[in-house]
Scaffold this motif. Sequence first.
Motif, PDB file in Angstrom:
ATOM      1  N   CYS A 143       0.197  -1.417   0.088  1.00 38.01           N
ATOM      2  CA  CYS A 143       0.127   0.011   0.043  1.00 38.01           C
ATOM      3  C   CYS A 143       0.612   1.220   0.161  1.00 38.01           C
ATOM      4  O   CYS A 143       0.455   2.432  -0.843  1.00 38.01           O
ATOM      5  N   PHE A 156       0.185   3.879  -3.129  1.00 42.02           N
ATOM      6  CA  PHE A 156       0.228   5.682  -1.937  1.00 42.02           C
ATOM      7  C   PHE A 156       1.026   6.619  -3.049  1.00 42.02           C
ATOM      8  O   PHE A 156       0.754   7.334  -3.785  1.00 42.02           O
ATOM      9  N   TRP A 178      -6.542  -2.350   0.286  1.00 40.07           N
ATOM     10  CA  TRP A 178      -5.947  -1.373  -1.293  1.00 40.07           C
ATOM     11  C   TRP A 178      -6.334  -0.720  -2.027  1.00 40.07           C
ATOM     12  O   TRP A 178      -6.343   0.339  -2.443  1.00 40.07           O
ATOM     13  N   THR A 231      -6.500   2.657  -0.096  1.00 37.34           N
ATOM     14  CA  THR A 231      -5.520   3.662  -0.394  1.00 37.34           C
ATOM     15  C   THR A 231      -5.125   3.777  -1.507  1.00 37.34           C
ATOM     16  O   THR A 231      -4.277   5.859  -1.856  1.00 37.34           O
TER      17      THR A 231
END
Length: 513
Positions: free
Chosen positions: A22, A26, A145, A148
């Motif tokens: 993640c 990101f 996920w 995020t």
Amino acid sequence: MTPSETATAAPPGRWTPLLAVCLGTFMLLLDVSIVNVALPDMATTLDASFTGLQWVVDAYALALAALLLLVGSIADAVGRRRTYLVGLAVFLAASLVCGIAPSVGPLVAARFVQGAGAAAMLATTIALLHTAYHGRDLGTAFGVWGATSGAAVAAGPVLGGLLTQGLSWRWIFFVNVPIGLVTIVMARRTLSESRLPQRPRIDWVGGGAFTLAAAALTFALVRAAEEGWTSGQTLGAVAVSVAALAAFVAVERRVAEPMLDLALLRRGSFVLVLVAAALLSISAFAGLIYVSIWLQTVLDLGPISAGLVTLPLSGIAFVVAGGLGRVLHGVSPRWTVGGGLVVIGVGDLLLLGLDGGSGWAAVLPGLAVIGVGTGIAIPTVVAAAMAAVPRERGGMAAGAVNTGRQLGFAAGIGVLGSIFSARVDALLPGGADLAHAVSSGGSASVLAAAPASSRASLDAAIHSAVGGALGTTFLVAGVLGVVGGAVVAVLLHEPVTPPAPGAAVEQPVGAQA
């Protein structure tokens, strides 16, 4: 991961692998939207032209699109964990170079390398999660996920504004360094390796031809804004793109393990979804960099305020996708993809009324409607592509449609940028040089250099020209969205089958990456 693939034992720490994935996701998605609000400051610091600003955004999207399929096949052969780590290292190093770039040329080159690293990361995240989790834990991991991913896209404009206004535009790249170092350490310790049991042949020639074709086409579209559509540079780049594309087709027909099975392009529904994916990126996202230039250099908003103005698009898309995801899952893609595109187009058309008297609030209704359409269409576009092909080709279809989205974004910046700059030139008295300076975000410099007695009239002319140019730009984007969505709704009527469980997961809401 399919049963035929091999993987090492799962590492200790139940959710640490998820955090490692993640964090990388990101960063790579943040760098799609975080740049937009920093463009005017970049133009001032680096003395960048309008074309240079386009390439700062386009180089990243182009590398991500052109290399995604090739890097995915490399990861299948050499290992997904290894590819993810290499992508992280490349992304981190390129981010550092972006931050210290002395001029726009090195910045654009570093952005391309950064996009290559992002492609390696994005191509492997799904497989890494499949290796680390199973059953209910896998569903939870994908939920986190996805959240995020959506948060990164929504946070991009605001975080970009905070860093640019509070420190410097260079910090939108420097911030990746500490996060990247932590992610590399965590990924090395917690992620398990996985690869196909029989190492496939990597389609280097096909991948190279496709990358050249995409790069040459994008170059032609961007250069057309400055040199014109009939210039030698533009036509030469188009010729190179056509030749490289022909070479790609020839290679894919003959290679034993093609990067893209061309037989899929004989399926009408699959081709329609590919076109819809490209149009989605053009109509929803490609015009935002010109909105940012207008907000900051014509309306004199700061980077933070400009980021907040554009936040409704990604924020509403995130909310709509999350709230309607379960409801829309069983709806035919002709209504979700086609209908979503139409809604996006309507949002674009709401921006037609921009003129010299328009303020920042004038774009909010249009951006909000675009966000609604994006939230409807994006969660289902990859699933629609996978359902239109044989089950064993689901992963390839997902990669192709995500590539189509990124290429649409890159091409859209060039096409809409040409329209925007041409309209500023047509509407602003004073010649091409003045129009070019205003299009590049140099309105303040233009006004400062003008005689005091004429500044008020020149300022009014700039407001009128840029506002009118934005209206024309979104007219084109709106027509593409409405017409494209209507065509999808009418023609995408073939029966669809559910994609293979775990074959691929769609791109997150709002991502151009």
